[in-house]
Design a protein around this motif. Sequence first.
Motif: not given
Length: 290
Positions: A235-236, A242-248
């Motif tokens: 999960p981590e 998700d954090a990468a998609y959100a950022r880029y």
Amino acid sequence: MSAQPQTATEGRYPVTGAGLGLRLELIDEMRVDPPTQVDFIEVAPENWIGVGGSRGKALRHFTERYPLVCHGLSLSVGGPAPLDDAFLAALKRFLDTHGARAYTEHLSYCGDFGQLYDLMPIPFTEDAVHYVAARIRHVQDVLERRIGMENVSTYAAPAGELTEIEFLNAVVDEADCGLHLDINNIFVNSRNHGLDAAAYLDGIPAPRILYAHIAGHFREHDDLRIDTHGEDILPEVWDLLDAAYARYGVFPTLLERDYNIPPLAELLEEVDEIVARQRRWQAAEGSHVA
Ligand SMILES: [Fe+2]
């Protein structure tokens, strides 16, 4: 291929959507029932160069139906031995024959004049930046295309002058090559070396991304993760994607699974998960635009 094209990644990247590594164990099942959620496939060219007969025909079957990316194993771009120009010539023919959309390798080395079949960490020094960048430029000249370098997972950190992210940026800038982003490797290194995965993600040369990998790893201890590609994705690590998609924004992402390969249907559940996350972030991007 996906009924709904992943339009948000079209044009900027060599492939779009969600990918899966083509493995011998999966070929028969994938031929009988081609997975529709797989937008592109990946092979290690070393496993296929010069392969003819029924296996060669099987490869051709898939490369005529799916966009292909190639992820190499043996270039040893950081190694001391001269680059193998005969191999590079054969590689170029392979990439051309199958219309490969991208060729990527590991930012590491895997031997001297022998082949260790492992990915060793390059010391993060200025000298190494110039050395590796010159070798990448040579490969790009011979292959007549821009290649991508992948951030690798490591278990020891040789003394160096730069951080890993500084080294990665310096190499790809000097070589003017692409980035093959491995989300799992960022997470593995963050645990193995006590790094901040979010800060690493903030520092990547994102405009150079060609595509990404996501994979499972083995949790030996909380601070010792082994990059096995033999487990389900944690999960981590999904959270980091998700954090990468959100950022880029959404970029093409391929599931790596090399060991403990489950039945195809089970494997495709993780590809489905990539697709679901891509669609979620694309919908969010669309709502921002609106
Ligand atoms: Fe990878």
